[in-house]
Design an enzyme around this catalytic site. Structure first.
Site, PDB file in Angstrom:
ATOM      1  N   TYR A 230       0.794  -1.242   0.000  1.00 31.17           N
ATOM      2  CA  TYR A 230       0.000   0.000   0.000  1.00 31.17           C
ATOM      3  C   TYR A 230       0.825   1.290   0.000  1.00 31.17           C
ATOM      4  CZ  TYR A 230      -3.793  -3.233   0.477  1.00 31.17           C
ATOM      5  OH  TYR A 230      -4.676  -4.261   0.244  1.00 31.17           O
ATOM      6  N   ASP A 259       4.868  -8.102  -1.531  1.00 30.37           N
ATOM      7  CA  ASP A 259       3.607  -8.268  -2.271  1.00 30.37           C
ATOM      8  C   ASP A 259       3.871  -8.254  -3.773  1.00 30.37           C
ATOM      9  OD1 ASP A 259       0.549  -7.592  -2.899  1.00 30.37           O
ATOM     10  OD2 ASP A 259       0.661  -7.985  -0.749  1.00 30.37           O
ATOM     11  N   ASP A 260       2.822  -8.126  -4.527  1.00 34.42           N
ATOM     12  CA  ASP A 260       2.850  -8.063  -5.991  1.00 34.42           C
ATOM     13  C   ASP A 260       3.952  -7.123  -6.487  1.00 34.42           C
ATOM     14  OD1 ASP A 260       2.149  -7.982  -8.653  1.00 34.42           O
ATOM     15  OD2 ASP A 260       0.170  -7.095  -8.333  1.00 34.42           O
ATOM     16  N   ASP A 375      -3.677 -14.764  -3.685  1.00 34.79           N
ATOM     17  CA  ASP A 375      -4.576 -13.673  -4.075  1.00 34.79           C
ATOM     18  C   ASP A 375      -5.333 -14.003  -5.369  1.00 34.79           C
ATOM     19  OD1 ASP A 375      -5.782 -11.214  -3.933  1.00 34.79           O
ATOM     20  OD2 ASP A 375      -3.926 -10.047  -4.056  1.00 34.79           O
ATOM     21  N   ASP A 436      -9.728  -3.734  -0.529  1.00 34.21           N
ATOM     22  CA  ASP A 436      -8.453  -3.073  -0.252  1.00 34.21           C
ATOM     23  C   ASP A 436      -8.661  -1.706   0.392  1.00 34.21           C
ATOM     24  OD1 ASP A 436      -7.594  -5.204  -1.766  1.00 34.21           O
ATOM     25  OD2 ASP A 436      -6.201  -4.021  -2.963  1.00 34.21           O
TER      26      ASP A 436
END
Ligand code: 9PG
Length: 587
Positions: A230, A259-260, A375, A436
């Site tokens: 984020y 993360d991604d 995910d 999200d």
């Protein structure tokens, strides 16, 4: 208000129709489909199974127990429980609100598929809820009805206008077009129901029953961690990861989760891209050497068209229902992939695909990642052509999760995300329970893109809403992941008040406490807020372990709800501004 079971409805391609229900136990038939029912303690609680007594296969959409909703005092409200992690939860009024599929002007059926068991649009008069629902009227009467599981098939509730103008509730075992072979018999998840007492406590009881039936994994310790998403989003680099790790000494993180953004392609999870010169084993080693548990994000059931996995194994892809090509599982332009951001869906009924997923889980574990965030995992629930047409959407999703678990090991921490709620009970240790968050409380009206599904788009308000609405699932289905805290006051549109509101909601929920800021942006105030979150969070979590989850008193009154009570605190928010008060109370 009363629910009076009236008939059984079967919907499918080869067979469709209805019949009366037996008064107690017995078998009834619609065409070749025989349904055996056993009525339990309450009028709406049933055990049931179905069988195909014909001599050819039957493609089944759903089998429903339909009940009349009688003696409704005033307006009839329905608690709508969303399909997957990001799907919106909250109360709606029958005859006033509609199902979001009805407003979906994007024309993209898969948007509905991502947020409902049945991707086909609901009837104009219909409200839907997945897995569980509460009906409540103005006189204070209520009923809670839920399915005791969801790994064999989904359970969908449809509140519809009856022929006589009243309301009826369809309790549907959803099969999504799965083929029932001639002579085949399948047990259905029992329907659980209760109408005496406090509906919020009944919701908790349903979750206890369904979690127990699904052997929920609820014993992981309280989680505190850092996640790259984020702040850095897709552009995260190895240097960002290292910079934050270097600052983490002063923070109480156990997990450090990338993360991604590291992967060479969506689908090729074992290789990194040019922004990550070090391989995965090296990255895990760097994190572990800093005393943290290495965590990694993957989206295991979708693949980029130009990924190695898709180009080397085109036969692993699920196909469109009409056979016109591979089945899209997600559209996300930043991922590229050779087709503008369209991702294909892996066929999780193909044993080779399951072998591949198990391999990915095993390799990541042996590279040093005992914590995996899985995910976009709703993808194999979409209507399509799969190698084994007998598997339901729920079975397809679950098989994929089971394969990753088999590879990663029983002691890995698996965090579901974009996960159909009931499919993953018993296989994940944690699960995202809302959409999200974002560095803003709400979106401006013009910023919304997903018409009908606006409240699933990234915004902290949307995470807040589901954190309150699903707080009763914590430690009954898994550890709730409310999504990351938003602690920074720089490079954000969150006001300091909204930052505190969200932090307090996470705290009172007792769920996972994950920080997702560039640590260089965080000051002593942010650090003090995290300490407060962790102190309250541990207390709320301990209470949940002992069976007392937080309470959302206005859950059934309006959407979104505004108040949560736990660990000797009550949070009341103004959801319009993001401001709130936190008071200490006597429990
Ligand atoms: C990584 C992110 C983070 C986040 C997940 C999930 O509709 N969409 O385009 C869409 C994009 C991203 C997304 C959800 C929906 O977020 O929840 O924590 O891991 O993926 O891509």
């Amino acid at each position: 208000m009363q629910l009076i079971p009236r008939r059984l409805e079967v919907t499918g391609d080869e067979v469709s129709g209805s019949t009366d229900l037996p008064s107690g136990s017995g078998a009834v038939r619609v065409g070749p489909v025989e349904v055996e029912l056993h009525r339990r303690h309450d009028g709406m609680a049933w055990s049931w199974s179905l069988a195909n007594r014909g001599d050819s296969p039957v493609r089944l959409r759903g089998v429903s127990i339909v009940a009349e909703v009688a003696e409704v005092g005033g307006a009839l409200r329905m608690f709508r429980h969303g399909y997957q992690s990001w799907s919106s939860c909250g109360v709606a009024t029958f005859g006033v609100d509609h199902d979001p599929s009805h407003d979906n002007t994007t024309g993209i059926e898969l948007l509905c598929g991502a947020h409902h068991a049945d991707q086909r649009a609901a009837r104009p008069d219909e409200l839907r809820s997945e897995a569980v629902t509460v009906l409540a009227d103005d006189r204070g009467a209520s009923s809670v009805v839920g399915f005791e599981g969801g790994v064999a098939h989904d359970g969908t509730f449809r509140l519809r206008r009856a022929a006589d103008g009243g309301a009826e509730l369809w309790c549907e075992a959803f099969f999504g077009g799965a083929t029932i072979a001639a002579g085949e018999r399948r047990d259905l998840h029992p329907v659980w129901a209760a109408s005496q007492g406090d509906p919020l406590e009944l919701l908790e009881r349903w979750a206890t029953v369904a979690g127990g039936a699904g052997k929920a994994r609820v014993s992981s310790p309280y989680q505190i961690g850092w996640c790259s998403w984020y702040h850095y989003f897709h552009d995260v680099t190895e240097a960002d990861l290292r910079a934050n790790l270097a600052l983490a000494d002063r923070w109480p993180f156990e997990v450090f989760q990338l993360d991604d953004g590291f992967q060479s392609a969506i689908g090729d999870w074992l290789t990194t891209n040019e922004r990550f010169p070090t391989d995965l084993a090296g990255l895990a080693n760097t994190i572990a050497s800093a005393g943290r548990t290495p965590g990694l994000w993957i989206a295991p059931f979708i693949v980029a068209p130009d990924s190695r996995v898709a180009t080397e194994h085109p036969d692993w892809l699920a196909q469109m229902p009409d056979g016109s090509g591979p089945l899209p599982g997600m559209f996300n332009p930043p991922w590229g992939g050779g087709m503008g951001g369209i991702m294909w869906t892996l066929d999780t009924t193909n044993p080779e695909v399951l072998g591949h997923l198990e391999h990915v889980g095993r390799e990541l574990r042996s590279a040093g990642f005992p914590y995996l965030k899985l995910d976009f995992t709703y993808a194999p629930s979409f209507d399509g052509r799969y190698q084994d047409p007998g598997r339901t959407p729920a079975q397809r999703v679950r098989a994929g999760y089971d394969a990753v678990r088999a590879g990663a090991g029983d002691d890995a921490f698996l965090l579901g995300c974009g996960a159909p709620i009931t499919h993953v009970v018993g296989v994940v240790d944690g699960n995202r329970i809302g959409s999200d968050v974002a560095p803003s409380w709400d979106l401006e009206p013009g910023q919304y893109g997903l018409v009908g599904y606006e409240d699933t788009e990234p915004a902290t308000l949307h995470g807040f809403r589901n954190t309150l609405a699903r707080s009763f699932l914590h430690r009954r289905f898994w550890l709730n992941d409310p999504d990351c805290l938003m602690l920074r006051t720089d490079k954000t549109q969150m006001t300091p008040e909204a930052v505190r509101t969200w932090a307090h909601a996470v705290a009172l929920s007792g769920g996972m406490a994950l920080v997702s800021d560039d640590l260089a942006l965080l000051d002593a105030g942010a650090r003090a807020l995290l300490d407060e979150v962790v102190a309250i969070g541990r207390e709320a979590d301990d209470a949940a372990v002992a069976g007392a989850t937080p309470r959302c008193d206005d859950l059934l009154l309006h959407a979104p709800p505004t108040t949560l009570t736990a660990a000797g605190h009550r949070l009341r928010a103004d959801v319009g501004t993001g401001e709130s008060t936190l008071e200490q109370i006597d429990c």
